[in-house]
Design an enzyme around this catalytic site. Structure first.
Site, PDB file in Angstrom:
ATOM      1  N   GLY A  37       0.764  -1.237   0.000  1.00 17.14           N
ATOM      2  CA  GLY A  37       0.000   0.000   0.000  1.00 17.14           C
ATOM      3  C   GLY A  37       0.796   1.289   0.000  1.00 17.14           C
ATOM      4  N   GLY A  59       2.421   2.712  -2.459  1.00 17.02           N
ATOM      5  CA  GLY A  59       2.333   3.489  -3.698  1.00 17.02           C
ATOM      6  C   GLY A  59       3.210   2.954  -4.813  1.00 17.02           C
ATOM      7  N   LYS A  60       3.576   1.665  -4.737  1.00 19.80           N
ATOM      8  CA  LYS A  60       4.420   1.078  -5.789  1.00 19.80           C
ATOM      9  C   LYS A  60       3.732   1.223  -7.153  1.00 19.80           C
ATOM     10  CE  LYS A  60       4.199  -2.877  -3.682  1.00 19.80           C
ATOM     11  NZ  LYS A  60       3.596  -2.365  -2.434  1.00 19.80           N
ATOM     12  N   THR A  61       2.476   0.770  -7.193  1.00 21.09           N
ATOM     13  CA  THR A  61       1.740   0.810  -8.466  1.00 21.09           C
ATOM     14  C   THR A  61       1.562   2.244  -8.945  1.00 21.09           C
ATOM     15  OG1 THR A  61       0.597  -1.216  -7.866  1.00 21.09           O
ATOM     16  CG2 THR A  61      -0.437   0.142  -9.567  1.00 21.09           C
ATOM     17  N   SER A  62       1.181   3.140  -8.045  1.00 22.79           N
ATOM     18  CA  SER A  62       0.946   4.545  -8.440  1.00 22.79           C
ATOM     19  C   SER A  62       2.214   5.169  -9.017  1.00 22.79           C
ATOM     20  CB  SER A  62       0.497   5.348  -7.218  1.00 22.79           C
ATOM     21  OG  SER A  62      -0.640   4.757  -6.634  1.00 22.79           O
ATOM     22  N   ASP A  80       2.328  -8.781  -9.537  1.00 23.74           N
ATOM     23  CA  ASP A  80       1.519  -8.933  -8.320  1.00 23.74           C
ATOM     24  C   ASP A  80       0.287  -9.793  -8.620  1.00 23.74           C
ATOM     25  OD1 ASP A  80       0.071  -6.527  -5.931  1.00 23.74           O
ATOM     26  OD2 ASP A  80      -0.036  -8.712  -6.088  1.00 23.74           O
ATOM     27  N   THR A 130      -8.422   1.951  -5.744  1.00 21.36           N
ATOM     28  CA  THR A 130      -7.829   0.618  -5.907  1.00 21.36           C
ATOM     29  C   THR A 130      -8.030  -0.280  -4.679  1.00 21.36           C
ATOM     30  OG1 THR A 130      -5.656   1.503  -5.326  1.00 21.36           O
ATOM     31  CG2 THR A 130      -6.139   1.246  -7.658  1.00 21.36           C
TER      32      THR A 130
HETATM   33  N1  ATP Z   1       1.036  10.438  -3.417  1.00 28.45           N
HETATM   34  C1  ATP Z   1      -0.189   9.974  -3.202  1.00 28.45           C
HETATM   35  N2  ATP Z   1      -1.156  10.797  -2.750  1.00 28.45           N
HETATM   36  C2  ATP Z   1      -2.420  10.328  -2.505  1.00 28.45           C
HETATM   37  N3  ATP Z   1      -2.811   9.043  -2.671  1.00 28.45           N
HETATM   38  C3  ATP Z   1      -1.870   8.185  -3.111  1.00 28.45           C
HETATM   39  C4  ATP Z   1      -0.523   8.579  -3.410  1.00 28.45           C
HETATM   40  N4  ATP Z   1       0.154   7.478  -3.827  1.00 28.45           N
HETATM   41  C5  ATP Z   1      -0.713   6.448  -3.787  1.00 28.45           C
HETATM   42  N5  ATP Z   1      -1.926   6.866  -3.370  1.00 28.45           N
HETATM   43  C6  ATP Z   1      -3.110   6.023  -3.140  1.00 28.45           C
HETATM   44  O1  ATP Z   1      -2.732   5.037  -2.161  1.00 28.45           O
HETATM   45  C7  ATP Z   1      -3.344   3.771  -2.438  1.00 28.45           C
HETATM   46  C8  ATP Z   1      -2.265   2.687  -2.571  1.00 28.45           C
HETATM   47  O2  ATP Z   1      -1.469   2.974  -3.686  1.00 28.45           O
HETATM   48  P1  ATP Z   1      -0.887   1.794  -4.605  1.00 28.45           P
HETATM   49  O3  ATP Z   1      -1.926   0.858  -5.014  1.00 28.45           O
HETATM   50  O4  ATP Z   1      -0.095   2.473  -5.661  1.00 28.45           O
HETATM   51  O5  ATP Z   1       0.091   1.086  -3.550  1.00 28.45           O
HETATM   52  P2  ATP Z   1       0.898  -0.273  -3.761  1.00 28.45           P
HETATM   53  O6  ATP Z   1       2.160  -0.113  -3.007  1.00 28.45           O
HETATM   54  O7  ATP Z   1       1.022  -0.617  -5.187  1.00 28.45           O
HETATM   55  O8  ATP Z   1      -0.070  -1.300  -3.018  1.00 28.45           O
HETATM   56  P3  ATP Z   1       0.045  -2.915  -3.024  1.00 28.45           P
HETATM   57  O9  ATP Z   1       1.095  -3.258  -2.040  1.00 28.45           O
HETATM   58  O10 ATP Z   1      -1.301  -3.361  -2.599  1.00 28.45           O
HETATM   59  O11 ATP Z   1       0.384  -3.310  -4.413  1.00 28.45           O
HETATM   60  C9  ATP Z   1      -4.136   3.979  -3.714  1.00 28.45           C
HETATM   61  O12 ATP Z   1      -5.476   4.242  -3.373  1.00 28.45           O
HETATM   62  C10 ATP Z   1      -3.525   5.230  -4.354  1.00 28.45           C
HETATM   63  O13 ATP Z   1      -4.477   5.946  -5.117  1.00 28.45           O
HETATM   64 MG    MG Z   2       0.480  -2.390  -6.180  1.00 29.71          MG
END
Ligand code: ATP
Ligand code: MG
Length: 578
Positions: A22, A24-27, A49, A500
């Site tokens: 969570g 923000g890797k994907t973002s 993933d 997401t």
């Molecule tokens: N800089 C940011 N500001 C606001 N919201 C953010 C930001 N970066 C990510 N998010 C939000 O945080 C949530 C998690 O982001 P994301 O899915 O990219 O994480 P992840 O690391 O890929 O998660 P996972 O481990 O489940 O794969 C999403 O709802 C995304 O929209």
């Molecule tokens: Mg992800």
């Protein structure tokens, strides 16, 4: 710390994003891909993933072949689907024998190859194909990997050397993946994949974290373990940094982040450091993905909340106690607060007179961070290495006691060294823990979705493995699936009021339904909606939650509880106030 702007940084061909659930890797991976494609680079973005969100971010169906994104020329996106990869792998092994061997033998081979480690190795095969495929190398300027939370990804990257060793040491040439000869040819690809990852002129490891203690710790662990695998070209992106503050809430968040940044582990300070600001919007849809690394546009949200009364977590715990639930899971996307909710449910049930055991299947979770033994709750976590040793010695002592020949014992010993034995050992430990529900309530915090889906998958395929390894089936395993499907068991879906996490939770709920496991309650965590913040950015973020709260309300027929965002760590007695 500079803003992370991929177009201004000299980047290698392969970019590998990793980090805690969570963060923000994907973002950040998606924003990098779009930013580079917008600058004219040919980019392939791949998710490894099992619970990928790329289809949510780009709002389109994806396959394991690159799909072009209409509104972003030069960008192609692929989802590596381990279940599908396993099916393709199985067929590649069996196809040559169809029509040649008796149907019963073919059926046995199919069964043999339906174990969870087939899924693992097939997923790695797909990954290594992409990272070693010359045609892909020539076709793209950048190949970006978005991965599952750290634990899962580390295991995936450690697999090739584990299997290469097992293949070279094996004397009887067979394994749970069938004839090792099929894997022999893979050894070269595995070797090349690991070499490419370790080549700093070809690959950069981008550690993504949030400005918080636990994500920094996990980034430090990942950085160390990947260095041990030879992956030394690393940089750190701190995502979700609050850049301004005005009211009490935004000031406490700001100070909490500054404190965590000040305590950043030393080993991470030596890396190239970049930041991405906290944004008021979800990082889904091309417009928001493009905006993440550049501007903070605040979109007006007119939606009003439909629910007139929103339950709190204590209402959920009341119902679980009254209904006499014996096995309670918290499940959901990485970083949504599964451990906190599990600890709060456990403590709340003790306060209602129940005897409770709290455990976690998440190798990365630290229950002791949120709750200590004085709470009258017995606690445990599944130590994978410990369980493996225990299982191997148990099977061996049974083999010796059965009067097996030394040659056969050597065969069993060798088989127990197979990389998928760990999966079996962890699974048995999981079954043993659920068995405790005979005389107490068992609350189980789980690992992020992808890992948990695989555990569920192995629940359904475990018996095959045991049959094949002549191991007896422990009572706890025989009773596991029926108990999970009974009304003794309840899964609490934990999510954030964001795109997401909600989409992922909906898919998880579908998988649970297909497996016949009940999931009635949703818990929405870290909600700004309930905080009345006046800080413009946080207030806009709170407003953007309403759409998702309404969706969850409708989907769960009002069975959802809200936990407001708080600056302080929610642990110990504070768990009771939720
Ligand atoms: N800089 C940011 N500001 C606001 N919201 C953010 C930001 N970066 C990510 N998010 C939000 O945080 C949530 C998690 O982001 P994301 O899915 O990219 O994480 P992840 O690391 O890929 O998660 P996972 O481990 O489940 O794969 C999403 O709802 C995304 O929209
Ligand atoms: Mg992800």
């Amino acid at each position: 710390m500079d803003l992370f702007d991929p177009s201004k940084i000299k980047l290698t061909k392969y970019l590998f994003y990793t980090g805690k659930g969570g963060v923000g890797k994907t973002s950040v991976a998606c924003a990098t891909a779009v930013s580079l494609a917008d600058k004219g680079k040919r980019v392939l973005l791949i998710s490894t993933d099992p619970a990928s969100n790329l289809q949510d971010v780009f709002s389109m169906e994806l396959t394991n072949k690159g799909t072009s994104i209409p509104s972003v020329p030069n960008l192609y996106v692929a989802n590596l689907d381990p279940i599908q990869a396993a099916a393709e792998y199985r067929e590649s092994v069996i196809a040559p024998y169809r029509g040649k061997l008796p149907v019963s033998v073919i059926a046995n081979m199919e069964e043999q190859l339906s174990g969870s480690c087939t899924i693992e190795i097939a997923a790695f095969n797909e990954f290594s194909n992409f990272i070693t495929d010359e045609k892909v190398q020539q076709e793209y300027d950048h190949i970006i990997f978005d991965t599952a939370p750290t634990g899962h990804t580390l295991r995936m990257l450690q697999l090739p050397s584990a299997w290469s060793n097992f293949i070279s040491e094996s004397t009887h040439g067979a394994s749970c993946l069938g004839q090792l000869s099929g894997l022999e040819s893979k050894k070269a690809i595995y070797k090349q994949a690991v070499e490419t990852l370790a080549d700093g002129s070809l690959t950069t490891l981008i550690l993504v974290t949030r400005p918080e203690t636990a994500p920094f710790k996990e980034a430090e662990r990942a950085s160390g373990e990947l260095s041990a695998l030879g992956v030394n070209n690393q940089m750190l992106v701190v995502n979700g940094v609050l850049t301004e503050h005005s009211d009490a809430l935004s000031t406490s968040l700001y100070e909490k982040q500054r404190a965590a940044l000040a305590e950043m582990p030393e080993s991470l300070r030596t890396l190239l450091l970049y930041m991405v600001p906290l944004r008021a919007y979800n990082v889904t849809g091309i417009e928001n993905v493009r905006a993440l690394l550049s501007t903070d546009h605040v979109t007006a949200h007119a939606e009003t909340l439909n629910a007139t009364h929103i339950p709190v977590l204590n209402d959920v715990i009341d119902e679980l106690a009254v209904e006499g639930k014996r096995v309670i899971f918290t499940m959901g996307k990485g970083g949504v607060g599964k451990t906190t909710v599990a600890a709060a449910v456990a403590l709340g049930l003790v306060k209602r007179g129940k005897k409770v055991h709290l455990t976690t299947t998440d190798p990365a979770a630290h229950l002791k961070f949120v709750l200590d033994e004085t709470s009258g709750i017995s606690m445990s976590h599944i130590d994978e290495a410990e369980e493996l040793k225990k299982y191997q010695s148990e099977v061996l002592s049974k083999a010796r006691a059965s009067g097996m020949s030394n040659e056969d014992i050597a065969y069993v010993e060798e088989d127990l060294r197979s990389p998928c034995t760990q999966e079996i050992a962890v699974f048995r430990a999981f079954a043993e823990i659920v068995e405790k529900a005979d005389d107490q309530v068992v609350v189980i915090d789980t690992a992020p979705t992808g890992h948990t889906l695989l555990l569920l998958e192995s629940t359904q395929s475990y018996n095959h493995e045991i049959q094949r390894t002549k191991g007896e089936i422990p009572e706890s395993v025989k009773r596991l699936l029926p108990r999970l499907k009974s009304d003794e068991t309840e899964v609490i879906i934990v999510t954030l009021p964001e795109a997401t996490p909600v989409y992922e939770a909906l898919r998880l709920e579908d998988d649970l339904k297909r497996a016949g496991i009940a999931a009635k309650w949703w818990v929405v965590n870290q909600s700004l909606y309930g905080t009345n913040t006046t800080n413009p950015m946080l207030a806009a973020k709170a407003a953007s939650e309403v759409e998702w709260l309404n969706r969850i309300d409708e989907h769960a027929s009002g069975k959802f509880a809200l936990i407001a965002w708080s600056a302080e760590e929610i642990k110990g007695d504070r768990l009771l106030a939720l």
